[in-house]
Design a protein around this motif. Structure first.
Motif, PDB file in Angstrom:
ATOM      1  N   ILE A  80       0.965   4.129  -2.764  1.00 47.77           N
ATOM      2  CA  ILE A  80       0.729   5.622  -2.760  1.00 47.77           C
ATOM      3  C   ILE A  80       1.863   6.451  -2.876  1.00 47.77           C
ATOM      4  O   ILE A  80       1.921   7.762  -2.685  1.00 47.77           O
ATOM      5  CB  ILE A  80      -0.224   5.848  -1.436  1.00 47.77           C
ATOM      6  N   ILE A 132       0.835  -1.190   0.093  1.00 46.15           N
ATOM      7  CA  ILE A 132      -0.227   0.104   0.104  1.00 46.15           C
ATOM      8  C   ILE A 132       0.896   1.150   0.029  1.00 46.15           C
ATOM      9  O   ILE A 132       0.507   2.121  -0.855  1.00 46.15           O
ATOM     10  CB  ILE A 132      -0.787   0.135   1.117  1.00 46.15           C
ATOM     11  N   ARG A 133       1.637   1.212   0.953  1.00 48.78           N
ATOM     12  CA  ARG A 133       2.767   2.361   0.906  1.00 48.78           C
ATOM     13  C   ARG A 133       3.217   2.696  -0.382  1.00 48.78           C
ATOM     14  O   ARG A 133       3.464   3.815  -0.945  1.00 48.78           O
ATOM     15  CB  ARG A 133       3.893   2.271   1.959  1.00 48.78           C
ATOM     16  N   MET A 134       3.908   1.494  -0.936  1.00 48.37           N
ATOM     17  CA  MET A 134       4.677   1.795  -2.435  1.00 48.37           C
ATOM     18  C   MET A 134       3.700   2.425  -3.309  1.00 48.37           C
ATOM     19  O   MET A 134       3.961   3.142  -4.161  1.00 48.37           O
ATOM     20  CB  MET A 134       5.212   0.261  -2.825  1.00 48.37           C
TER      21      MET A 134
END
Lengths: 408, 230
Positions: free
Chosen positions: A322, A318-320
Motif C-alpha cells: 500500500i 501489506i504495508r509495502m
C-alpha cells in the motif's frame, strides 16, 4: 521528515498496543537494568555522603594513629606491633599543639544480662576519649579520672546494647552486666550517633582502659593499645602535626630510614576520603554489574524484535504494497524498539525511586534524587533501543514485498 | 489521450544461466482509464508475474511499462512505493488485513502513509467502509468478521486513497458462491460509478464474466484479448 517520524511513532504505538503482554516481556530486561543501575548508584552515593557527614561531625581537629600501613581496602596490619600507653603520653608531652590524647584498646566480649547474651565491641580508654570522639551522655554519667586510675568495674553502654539487653524496658543505670570475665555496673547510656558507613556506632560499650586491661581481659601486655585518638588544639596545622607524630613514632618504634612506616596517622579529612573511596569503589562495581543486566535487557529487545519481524513478514508486505517505503518500514521498527526501551527506561526509573527510598529508609541512609544518573540511565536505555533495534528493522526494510505477501 | 497503462514488449526472467526461467516473453498490452480487465491463465502461465509487474511491486527484465506516461521500469523502489501509495490499490485472495486491528484502523493504514490528519483519516475511512456496505463494523477486528466482510474491508482499504487503478488478485478465491457474487457486484459498481480501473487476476470463468475485457495468458504470452460479450 518530521511527519514521517510522527507517523512512524503513531504506527509503532498501535503495534505496541496490539500486543501489550509481549511488549512488557520484551522490555522487562531494560526495566530491571535501569532500576538496578539507578538504585545502585543512588544508594552508593547516599552511603558515601552519609559516611562523609558522620566523619566530618567528628570535628576537623581529630587525628587517629593506628598500627599497620594504610587503612581501608588496602590496609596491611598483620604482624605489626600495637602501641603502648607510654606512646600516648610521649605524644602529648613532646609535641606542641596537641590538646589531648586517648589511648584505645578494643576487644569483642560476651555481654550478659539475665537471660540476654550477645557479643559486643568493648572500648577501653581514658576520660578524654569522650571529649575527642564528641560522645555525649543520654542518661547517667561518664566515668571519672578516679575510676580510671583505680580500674573501677563501671561501664557506659550504647543505645543498641541497651535495647538488646534490657528488652523489658527497665532503666539500665545501676544494673550489673557480665562483661567478659567480670561484672560491671552500668553508670551511663551514650547518646545515639547512628550508622557510620557499614558499622553501627551505638553497638558499643565504653569502660576505663584500666578496667578492660585488669578485669575484663585475662592477661595484659604493655603493648596492647589498638589506636590512639588525638585532638589538636584549635588553629593547629593538622599536616605538620601529622608529620611530627610520624617522626616521633618512627623513632619510638625503632624504624630505620629505609623501612616503611608500620603505623598510620590520619586526620578526619583523610579518613573520610579513604572511607568514601571504598564506598565509591563498591558503587562502581555494583553499577557495572547492573549495567551488564541493562545490556542483556537490550539483547532481549533485539531477540524479540527479530522474532517479531519474521512473525510480521506478511504485515510488512501489506504495508509495502500500500505504499510504505523501505525507510518507513525501517523507521517503524526502529521507533518501535526505541519506544519500547524508553518506556522500559521510564518504568525502571519509577521502580528505582521506589527501591531507593524503600532501601534507603531500611538501611537508614538519607537518599537524594540524582537527576544526572536518572538521565544517563534513561539515555542509555534509549541508546539500547536504537542499537539493538537497528538490525531487526533493517531486516524488515529489506524484505521483498512480493515474497513478504506470500509468506505464511 | 495517453492510455492509463501501456506495456511494450515486456519480458521477465527469473534466475540466471541454465536455471533461468522466462515468466513473461514479450507482452504488449494497452489498458485505458475506466476499464475492467480480467487476466486469466493457468498456474505458471505468468499471470501473477504480470499482475505484480503491473502493480509496480516487481520490475520487468526488458521492455517498457508506462503508467500514465511514467516509465515505471526506470523508477527505483522508493519511487514505485510512492506510485503505489498515490495511484494504486490492492486486494488479495487472503484479504491480508492486519490482525487484532479494527476495520477502521485497517482502512486508515494507507492514509497514515499519506500524512493525513486524524480527522481526515477518520472521515475518509468511515466513508470508504460505508461505500462497501460496512458502516456499522468500524470497531470490529478481522477475527470478528466473515470472509466476505473481511474482503469488503480490504476493498475499502484499497479505495480509501482514491486510486486510479485497483488490482485484485483472485479476490473471490477464498469465498463461497453467494459471497463471490456480492463482492463481484461491489467491484462492478466501483468500476461503473467511481470510474476506477480494475485489473483482476482469476482462473474462474464465472468471475471473469463480470469483467468487460478478458486477457488470457499462456506460457508468458498473450493468447487472446477480447471484449466480454455478456
Amino acid at each position: 521528515m518530521f511527519t514521517m517520524i510522527f507517523n512512524a511513532l503513531l504506527i509503532a504505538l498501535r503495534e505496541i498496543r496490539r500486543n501489550l503482554t509481549r511488549a512488557f516481556l520484551t522490555v522487562l530486561g531494560v526495566i530491571i537494568g535501569v532500576a538496578a543501575v539507578i538504585t545502585m548508584v543512588t544508594l552508593g552515593q547516599a552511603t558515601t555522603k552519609a559516611v562523609e557527614n558522620q566523619i566530618s561531625s567528628l570535628g576537623s581537629n581529630l587525628i587517629m594513629l593506628f598500627p599497620g600501613a594504610g587503612f581501608g581496602p588496602r590496609s596491611a596490619s598483620a604482624g605489626v606491633p600495637n602501641f603502648s600507653e607510654t606512646d600516648a603520653i610521649a605524644i602529648i608531652d613532646q609535641i606542641p599543639g596537641i590538646d589531648s590524647v586517648a589511648p584505645v584498646k578494643s576487644s569483642s566480649l560476651s555481654t550478659i544480662y539475665l537471660q540476654n547474651a550477645r557479643k559486643t565491641p568493648v572500648t577501653g580508654s581514658t576520660v578524654d576519649y569522650f571529649k575527642i570522639g564528641k560522645w555525649s551522655i543520654d542518661d547517667g554519667r561518664l566515668f571519672t579520672n578516679a575510676e580510671y586510675r583505680s580500674g573501677a568495674a563501671v561501664c557506659i553502654i550504647g543505645t543498641t546494647v541497651r535495647d538488646e539487653l534490657f528488652t523489658n524496658k527497665e532503666n539500665p543505670i545501676g544494673q550489673k552486666i557480665r562483661l567478659g570475665k567480670a561484672s560491671c555496673e552500668i553508670i551511663g547510656v551514650l547518646a545515639s550517633k547512628g550508622q557510620m558507613g557499614m558499622s553501627n556506632q551505638d553497638n558499643t560499650i565504653i569502660v576505663p582502659l584500666t578496667t578492660l586491661q585488669r578485669r575484663l581481659v585475662g592477661h595484659t601486655s604493655s603493648r596492647d593499645i589498638n589506636m590512639i585518638n588525638i585532638s589538636a588544639m584549635d588553629g593547629a596545622d593538622s599536616d605538620s602535626l601529622i608529620a611530627e607524630i610520624t617522626s616521633l613514632m618512627r623513632q619510638r618504634r625503632n624504624l630505620q630510614s629505609n623501612q616503611e612506616n608500620n603505623f598510620t596517622v590520619m586526620d578526619t579529612r583523610q579518613i573520610a576520603e579513604t572511607l568514601s573511596s571504598t564506598t565509591r569503589m563498591m558503587t562502581m562495581l555494583l553499577a557495572a554489574v547492573a549495567g551488564v543486566s541493562l545490556l542483556v535487557g537490550g539483547i532481549g529487545i533485539m531477540n524479540i524484535m527479530l522474532v517479531s519481524v519474521t512473525e510480521r513478514t506478511r504485515e510488512i508486505g501489506i504495508r509495502m504494497a500500500i505504499g510504505a517505503r523501505a525507510r518507513e518500514v525501517l523507521l517503524q521498527f526502529l521507533v518501535e524498539a526505541v519506544t519500547l526501551s524508553c518506556a522500559g527506561g521510564l518504568v525502571g526509573i519509577l521502580l528505582a525511586v521506589a527501591f531507593c527510598f524503600g532501601l534507603g529508609s531500611l538501611i537508614n541512609v538519607p537518599v537524594a534524587f540524582n537527576v544526572q544518573i536518572n538521565l544517563i540511565a534513561f539515555l542509555f536505555s534509549a541508546a539500547v533501543g536504537i542499537l539493538f533495534g537497528y538490525a531487526p528493522a533493517r531486516r524488515a526494510a529489506r524484505l521483498d514485498p512480493i515474497e513478504a505477501l506470500r509468506h505464511e | 489521450m495517453t492510455p492509463l497503462i501501456e506495456l511494450r514488449n515486456l519480458t521477465k526472467t527469473y534466475g540466471r544461466g541454465d536455471a533461468a526461467f522466462q515468466a513473461l516473453r514479450g507482452i504488449n498490452l494497452t489498458i485505458a482509464q475506466g476499464e475492467f480487465v480480467a487476466i486469466m491463465g493457468h498456474s505458471g502461465s505468468g499471470k501473477s508475474t504480470l499482475m505484480n509487474t503491473l502493480g509496480c511491486l516487481d520490475t520487468p527484465t526488458t521492455g517498457n511499462y508506462l503508467y500514465q506516461g511514467i516509465a515505471v521500469e526506470q523508477l527505483d523502489a522508493d519511487q514505485r512505493s510512492l506510485l503505489r501509495r498515490h495511484a494504486l490499490g490492492f486486494i488479495f485472495q487472503g484479504f491480508n488485513l492486519l490482525a487484532r486491528t479494527s476495520a477502521l484502523e485497517n482502512v486508515e493504514l494507507p492514509l497514515l502513509y499519506r500524512g493525513l490528519t486524524k480527522r481526515q483519516r477518520h472521515q475518509k475511512a468511515t466513508g470508504a467502509l460505508a461505500s462497501v456496505g460496512l458502516p456499522d463494523k468500524l470497531r470490529n477486528t478481522p477475527a470478528e468478521l466473515s470472509g466476505g466482510q473481511q474482503q469488503r474491508v480490504a476493498i475499502a482499504r484499497a479505495i480509501v486513497s482514491d486510486p486510479s487503478t485497483l488490482f485484485a488478485d483472485e479476490p473471490t478465491g477464498n469465498l463461497d458462491t453467494a459471497t463471490t457474487v456480492e463482492i463481484m457486484k461491489l467491484l462492478t459498481r466501483l468500476n461503473a460509478e467511481n470510474g476506477i480501473t480494475i485489473i483482476m487476476v482469476t482462473h474462474e470463468d464465472d468471475v471473469a464474466a463480470y469483467a468487460k475485457r478478458i486477457v488470457r495468458i499462456t506460457d508468458g504470452l498473450i493468447a487472446s484479448d477480447k471484449m466480454n460479450e455478456n
